[in-house]
Write an enzyme that holds these catalytic residues in place. Structure first.
Site, PDB file in Angstrom:
ATOM      1  N   ASP A 127       4.627   0.432   7.152  1.00 23.85           N
ATOM      2  CA  ASP A 127       3.233   0.339   6.722  1.00 23.85           C
ATOM      3  C   ASP A 127       2.448   1.617   7.042  1.00 23.85           C
ATOM      4  OD1 ASP A 127       1.060  -1.012   5.656  1.00 23.85           O
ATOM      5  OD2 ASP A 127       1.341  -2.811   6.868  1.00 23.85           O
ATOM      6  N   TRP A 162       0.579   1.992   0.313  1.00 19.50           N
ATOM      7  CA  TRP A 162      -0.441   1.428  -0.588  1.00 19.50           C
ATOM      8  C   TRP A 162      -0.824   2.355  -1.750  1.00 19.50           C
ATOM      9  CZ3 TRP A 162      -3.592   2.034   4.355  1.00 19.50           C
ATOM     10  CH2 TRP A 162      -3.113   1.186   5.354  1.00 19.50           C
ATOM     11  N   GLY A 163       0.101   3.227  -2.147  1.00 20.92           N
ATOM     12  CA  GLY A 163      -0.206   4.111  -3.282  1.00 20.92           C
ATOM     13  C   GLY A 163      -0.951   5.379  -2.903  1.00 20.92           C
ATOM     14  N   ASP A 184      -3.074  -4.512  -1.020  1.00 20.75           N
ATOM     15  CA  ASP A 184      -2.415  -5.820  -0.872  1.00 20.75           C
ATOM     16  C   ASP A 184      -2.702  -6.779  -2.022  1.00 20.75           C
ATOM     17  OD1 ASP A 184      -1.897  -4.643   1.519  1.00 20.75           O
ATOM     18  OD2 ASP A 184      -2.418  -6.395   2.727  1.00 20.75           O
TER      19      ASP A 184
HETATM   20  C1  GAL Z   1      -0.743  -4.344   5.113  1.00 20.11           C
HETATM   21  C2  GAL Z   1       0.404  -4.445   4.138  1.00 20.11           C
HETATM   22  C3  GAL Z   1       0.763  -5.906   3.978  1.00 20.11           C
HETATM   23  C4  GAL Z   1       1.151  -6.481   5.326  1.00 20.11           C
HETATM   24  C5  GAL Z   1       0.027  -6.239   6.342  1.00 20.11           C
HETATM   25  C6  GAL Z   1       0.437  -6.643   7.749  1.00 20.11           C
HETATM   26  O1  GAL Z   1      -1.089  -3.005   5.298  1.00 20.11           O
HETATM   27  O2  GAL Z   1       0.058  -3.856   2.924  1.00 20.11           O
HETATM   28  O3  GAL Z   1       1.806  -6.058   3.042  1.00 20.11           O
HETATM   29  O4  GAL Z   1       2.344  -5.879   5.764  1.00 20.11           O
HETATM   30  O5  GAL Z   1      -0.351  -4.890   6.367  1.00 20.11           O
HETATM   31  O6  GAL Z   1      -0.579  -6.423   8.674  1.00 20.11           O
END
Ligand code: GAL
Length: 397
Positions: A127, A162-163, A184
């Site tokens: 992430d 996230w792109g 998300d």
């Molecule tokens: C976001 C991610 C999600 C999930 C989340 C967990 O940044 O895009 O898919 O993993 O964190 O906290």
């Protein structure tokens, strides 16, 4: 054996469970993936997302599984998952803390990769929360890629920034096997259609070895769980989500609680034709034909008039070349009203003079619609789509 030769398939804990994860839950999900035939349909990776560790590293600087949630440790759980014939996935983050505030791998990349490998991890979702302003995003994904390679274990690298910084232009060269291309997903119609519309133009860089990841599916979640915001999807809307992800040839990571999934969603996510389209080994992206062509009702208009009028963004018509001489043809109606969408076969490369037609089978009903040449006007209900599998045949054979 090449990793991610085709779009990876699996299940991830985040969409439904968020921080409510445990050893027992993961074991039950593994059991379900096998007993309900998901594994045999191709779903291979069982992935634990954020919130699995303690808030602090141990004295040796290693990540520690939360002993209340995972009392047997990760190696024991990985062994269980492997014994079921599945692969085991985990989660960390390129920043200094995960999104939920747990320790993550910035400046710990090689130690953490070694820890994951020692537990038998086969897949790492990585992430982008809490990434230092002074840090270089590309370098850090490249660093984790090298760290995973240094372990000598085959660990699929699922990058999730996230792109940011157009990952479709560089994540393949940084060694990732898939890369999240958007923020998300939420469990509603607007969220998944926006993701699809934003990525359609980026899919030509998504192919064997490294795929655009349009996020975990919300199919069948029914507004329950961690990402349930907005209006709950209808069956047709969820079917659209699944069919679009298949048409785009992107990873299919289920997000619903498989233990409580209605049978129609279980059948949908195991649909052999949809999975065959998703997994087609040529990995070609869909070819946009015409966006927003609504049939006027008259296929043979006067000179200077058209048999369709344009309502931008109301509908997309997409055509995908598959291996073995097959094609997928999709008519997607984004509007709320039932619409007759207009396709001129010449726009997909089949003028009447070619003498060829497409033999068309409806993927959802298995109905054979015969041969289509010249034009094709399927009627598509609002927020729904038609998906056909096609082959070339002589028009008058
Ligand atoms: C976001 C991610 C999600 C999930 C989340 C967990 O940044 O895009 O898919 O993993 O964190 O906290």
């Amino acid at each position: 054996m090449m990793m991610a030769f085709r779009p990876p398939l699996g299940w991830n804990s985040w969409n439904t469970f968020g921080d409510k994860i445990s050893d027992a839950l993961i074991r039950e999900m593994a059991d379900y993936m096998v007993s309900h035939g998901y594994r045999d349909a191709g779903y291979e990776y069982l992935v634990i997302d954020d919130c699995w560790s303690l808030r602090d590293r141990d004295a040796a600087g290693r990540l520690v599984p939360d002993p209340e949630k995972f009392p047997h440790g990760m190696k024991d759980l990985a062994d269980y998952v492997h014994a079921k014939g599945l692969k085991f996935g985990m989660y960390s983050c390129a920043g200094v803390m995960t999104c939920a505030g747990y320790p993550s791998s910035y400046d710990h990349e090689f130690t953490d990769a070694e820890t994951f490998a020692s537990w038998g991890v086969d897949f790492l979702k990585y992430d982008f929360c809490n990434f230092p302003e002074t840090g270089d995003c590309r370098t850090r994904y490249q660093t984790m890629s090298m760290a995973l390679k240094s372990t000598g274990r085959d660990i699929l690298f699922s990058a999730c920034n996230w792109g940011q910084k157009d990952p479709w232009t560089w994540m393949r060269s940084a060694g990732a096997h898939m890369y999240r291309s958007t923020g998300d997903i939420m469990d509603n119609y607007v969220s998944f259609t926006d993701i699809f519309k934003s990525q359609l133009k980026n899919l030509s860089m998504s192919a064997n070895g490294c795929f655009n990841d349009m996020d975990m599916l919300t199919v069948g979640m029914g507004g329950k769980g961690n990402v349930g915001f907005g209006k709950v999807c209808t069956y047709e809307e969820y079917r659209m989500q699944f069919a679009l992800w298949c048409l785009c040839g992107v990873p299919l990571m289920m997000g619903a609680d498989l233990r409580n999934l209605a049978p129609e969603y279980e059948a949908l996510m195991k649909h052999p034709d949809l999975l065959r389209i998703n997994q087609d080994e040529e990995c070609r992206p869909p070819y946009p034909i015409r966006m927003g062509a609504v049939f006027t009702g008259n296929p043979d208009p006067k000179e200077g008039e058209m048999p369709w009028r344009s309502i931008p963004d109301s509908s997309y018509t997409l055509f995908r070349h598959l291996s073995g001489g097959e094609f997928a043809l999709a008519f997607i109606n984004f509007s709320e009203a039932e619409t007759v969408i207009h396709l001129e076969m010449v726009d997909l490369g089949l003028p009447v003079a070619s003498g060829f037609a497409l033999r068309v089978k409806d993927v959802f009903t298995s109905e054979d619609l015969g041969r289509k040449s010249d034009y094709f006007n399927p009627k598509v209900p609002g927020h729904d789509m038609k998906l056909y599998l096609c082959r070339l045949e002589k028009a008058n054979g």
